[in-house]
Scaffold this active site. Structure first.
Site, PDB file in Angstrom:
ATOM      1  CG  ASP A 289      -2.101   1.050   0.768  1.00  0.00           C
ATOM      2  OD1 ASP A 289      -2.221   1.885   0.130  1.00  0.00           O
ATOM      3  OD2 ASP A 289      -3.149   0.860   1.735  1.00  0.00           O
TER       4      ASP A 289
HETATM    5  C1  NOJ Z   1      -4.075   4.072   0.016  1.00  0.00           C
HETATM    6  C2  NOJ Z   1      -5.175   3.069   0.158  1.00  0.00           C
HETATM    7  O1  NOJ Z   1      -5.046   2.456   1.358  1.00  0.00           O
HETATM    8  C3  NOJ Z   1      -5.120   2.034  -0.841  1.00  0.00           C
HETATM    9  O2  NOJ Z   1      -6.330   1.333  -1.114  1.00  0.00           O
HETATM   10  C4  NOJ Z   1      -4.955   2.890  -2.229  1.00  0.00           C
HETATM   11  O3  NOJ Z   1      -4.903   1.872  -3.449  1.00  0.00           O
HETATM   12  C5  NOJ Z   1      -3.597   3.817  -2.445  1.00  0.00           C
HETATM   13  N1  NOJ Z   1      -3.656   4.660  -1.022  1.00  0.00           N
HETATM   14  C6  NOJ Z   1      -3.457   4.393  -3.631  1.00  0.00           C
HETATM   15  O4  NOJ Z   1      -4.342   5.632  -3.688  1.00  0.00           O
END
Ligand code: NOJ
Length: 769
Positions: A289
């Protein structure tokens, strides 16, 4: 920052040491509390099953790469030419064009010329596998047209353990079986376009509060929350839908922000090397993530393959140094690169795929070329999916459907389109007072091409059906204008949720008072709730003038159009709750709200999942708590009768206690052997056509008393009968054996229930194994 990183490495080392002596001899669940056992080395992907060709090609390409080229595949860079959430650079000399990674699981985010699809929870409420597949197929086509190689979705974590969780709406349901069945179809549908799915967030990301490390008011570094999950609950609940996603061939898994048994989600060798890459036989690659990487060598060794949006200095030249000095074996880097390139080949992205990020402008506000991803053939599925996720829970004296109403009066902040077509704009923390919601907020929000708000669609219907409509969206109390000749009053409220924070309640006084005020003045008050999660209704449900209530969830851009077709009876509601609605918050106990840092671990917050597998209806059933509306409940304009339960044991299928099959994507291949098929007849006993979701629950020896293990949605004409069929696989009937570390098919009596909800079970029988 420097001292922090040292600290987190030291913690990881300590955890590893504690775990070493026990790894080979796991004797009880308590082993898993507070420590994550080390699982090394990271398994080298071999390309099992239908991945073998892709692996051969990937190995050949990786063999030609320099050390730096391989390394450059493993972390993101910022792009000046596209606005993708993440980018992997091209290796032009080898014909690899790079990768664009973009949010998210409910439609392309933050761009133009795309559609806003119903959100995960809405798809969950439809209980329709075929529709989930078709939605995914349509949505995936849009990512492809935009040059997105990897969709950052779908979501099956959070599963929905914490009722106020801010991201529960991005996933399908807090039941692992329902969630797993729908993610399977979603991965399949999206990837049929050649787009890689990033099933996320792996694993235990059940709350937004403290999901990331923070610096507290005293200036101290507070680690991300540790989800402490025992082995049985991990397998039977949290890992279950990920297993389905891997079984469907997901090319990518996103590891999560939280710590899992005190080891970071993206440096956790037990979950990445162990559960995912060994037990589930995952052929694809793991991406972090965004900014979830907290270490260099240890995250590489624990099974992380790609860091996003960059590697914050952990990898890059530090990784190549680590390779050169032997801290990370070259075989690990080769495996990282091979898994990434193999996924790219596996989806056929080497063959005519749009240029990465081609339709994703860096800045949508600046002049840019229009890349239309919208396909007219998707219209029907967007509307159907919007319709089917509405759940009718109260309908007194057939208040719905409306019967050629002459006058409708409309109230509530949720009726109109918001002032900005931006789901994240102007929303309060728990209701979106600025207008109707079609999705939740944060990275799971999508970008609708338009919004058919309830008010818009009712205006249009008023024209077609010669209905008069009056509205008052300003006055919310006793001064609201209710025309005394109204056939019905419609009140629109919502319950908003977003990534980044958890909800502060499951109902709000402002909206409840609005409903009660209108109901006090209007004898036929119909309440429509757009809810991004569980929303309690006990504050108004027994008001004698509240005649109908619809949980309208998050329908996407065709929200109003879908709702009107239900209100006027063009279709009968067919959604069912993918979660339980209790009478009050206390029913959820400690699982109502997120865990907070507490002494003695204020700097290393802990969340022990002591309830095990008893969340939602499993907990309510076990504790004898009567919900207001049970899991699986939903009304229709017609009625259904159930008859003729048949439980047919399949012959020639092994019923050995443990699976013996080869490890393929999703685990031992005989976990999917069908042991028993159950069928039943469902009769539409009412006066109108409608669709029914027949549900099968199994009481497995040892409990819980009932767990969903099958569902089938069938459209049945009035007076007609359909036969529904449920295949029960070895996995469906097994429990996780924490000693043997296998799915165990117990000998004994299994109770089989088939019915219309988790508590209205018309048919029952037993199965002996
Ligand atoms: C953080 C989020 O938790 C995740 O779900 C997302 O895909 C990423 N940021 C990228 O934006």
């Amino acid at each position: 920052m420097f001292s922090i990183r040292i600290l987190s490495l030291a913690t990881t080392a300590l955890v590893a040491l504690v775990g070493v002596s026990n790894t080979q001899n796991i004797t009880s669940d308590t082993f898993f509390y507070g420590q994550s056992p080390p699982v090394y080395p990271s398994p080298i992907g071999t390309g099992t099953g239908n991945w073998s060709e892709a692996y051969k090609k990937a190995e050949a390409m990786v063999a030609q790469m320099t050390l730096d080229e391989k390394s450059n595949l493993t972390f993101g860079i910022s792009s000046k030419t596209n606005g993708c959430s993440g980018n992997i650079p091209a290796i032009e000399r080898l014909g690899f064009p790079g990768l664009c990674l973009q949010d998210a699981g409910n439609g392309v985010r933050a761009t133009d010329f795309v559609n806003g699809y119903p959100s995960g929870l809405h798809v969950g409420a439809s209980w329709n596998k075929d529709l989930a597949y078709k939605r995914a197929l349509a949505m995936g086509g849009e990512f492809r047209s935009k040059g997105v190689n990897i969709v950052l979705g779908p979501v099956v974590g959070p599963l929905g353990r914490v009722s106020q969780g801010g991201r529960n709406w991005e996933g399908f349901s807090n039941d692992p079986y329902l969630s797993g069945s729908l993610v399977f179809e979603t991965v399949r549908g999206i990837q049929e376009n050649g787009v890689i799915t990033s099933t996320k967030h792996f694993i235990g990301n059940e709350q937004e509060t403290n999901r990331n490390p923070i610096t507290n008011v005293a200036g101290q570094y507070v680690e991300s929350i540790s989800a402490n999950i025992d082995d049985k609950s991990m397998h039977e609940l949290y890992l279950w839908p990920f297993q389905d996603a891997v079984h469907a061939g997901t090319g990518n898994i996103m590891c999560s922000y939280n710590r899992l048994n005190n080891s970071h989600g993206c440096a956790n060798s037990k979950t990445l090397n162990g559960l995912l890459k060994t037990e589930l036989g995952f052929n694809g690659f793991v991406v972090s993530d965004w900014f979830a990487q907290h270490s260099g060598v240890s995250s590489a060794l624990a099974g992380l393959d790609m860091a996003m949006p960059d590697s914050e200095g952990f990898w890059g030249s530090n990784l190549t140094t680590a390779i050169r000095n032997g801290s990370v074996p070259m075989s690990r880097l080769n495996d990282m690169a091979t898994r990434i390139i193999a996924s790219w080949y596996q989806m056929g992205q080497d063959n005519g795929y749009p240029t990465p990020g081609i339709g994703m402008p860096v800045d949508v506000l600046a002049s840019h070329k229009a890349v239309n991803a919208r396909n007219p053939s998707s219209k029907q599925v967007i509307l159907d999916a919007a319709i089917e996720g509405h759940v009718l829970v109260k309908n007194v004296n057939n208040a719905l459907p409306l019967k050629s109403p002459k006058l409708l009066s409309l109230f509530g902040y949720d009726a109109k389109a918001p002032d900005q077509n931006d789901p994240a704009a102007g929303f309060g923390s728990w209701i979106a007072i600025n207008g109707t919601i079609i999705s939740g907020g944060g990275s799971g929000a999508n970008s609708p091409a338009y919004i058919s708000a309830p008010f818009d669609a009712l205006q249009e219907k008023a024209y077609q059906a010669d209905t008069t409509i009056l509205w008052d969206f300003i006055n919310v109390n006793a001064t609201a204008n209710v025309d005394g000749a109204s056939d019905a009053c419609l009140v629109f409220i919502n319950a908003f949720a977003s990534e980044g924070f958890d909800r502060v309640g499951l109902h709000d006084d402002f909206s409840d008072a609005l409903v009660n005020n209108i109901a006090d003045q209007c004898s036929n008050t119909i309440v429509v709730i757009h809810n991004a999660g569980v929303r309690l209704v006990d504050q108004f449900i027994d008001h004698p003038n509240v005649t109908a209530v619809i949980f309208a969830h998050l329908p996407g851009q065709d929200s109003g159009r879908a709702l009107v077709s239900l209100l006027y009876g063009d279709f009968s509601p067919s959604g069912k709750l993918p979660y339980s609605v209790p009478m009050n918050e206390s029913a959820f106990g400690a699982l109502l709200s997120p865990a907070l840092p507490a002494a003695p671990y204020t700097l290393f917050p802990q969340d022990d999942f002591t309830e095990g597998i008893y969340i939602d209806y499993r907990a309510f059933d076990a504790q004898n708590i009567t919900p207001r509306y049970e899991f699986g409940f939903g009304l229709s304009y017609t009625t259904f009768g159930y008859l003729n339960l048949r439980i047919l044991a399949r012959s020639g299928v092994s019923r050995n206690t443990y699976p013996t099959g080869l490890i393929r994507e999703g685990g031992a291949e005989d976990l999917w052997d069908v042991i028993t098929t159950v069928t039943a007849d469902v009769k539409n006993t009412g006066a109108v056509d409608g669709a029914e979701v027949a549900q099968l629950y199994v009481g497995i020896p040892g409990g819980p008393i009932r767990q969903l293990r099958g569902f089938s949605k069938v459209h049945i004409q009035a007076g007609h009968t359909a036969t529904v069929s449920f295949d029960l696989t070895r996995r469906d009937l097994s429990v996780w054996d924490v000693v043997v570390q296998q799915w165990k098919l117990q000998s004994g009596k299994y109770y089989i229930y088939v019915g219309t909800s988790s508590r209205i079970l018309h048919l029952d029988g037993t199965l002996t194994i």
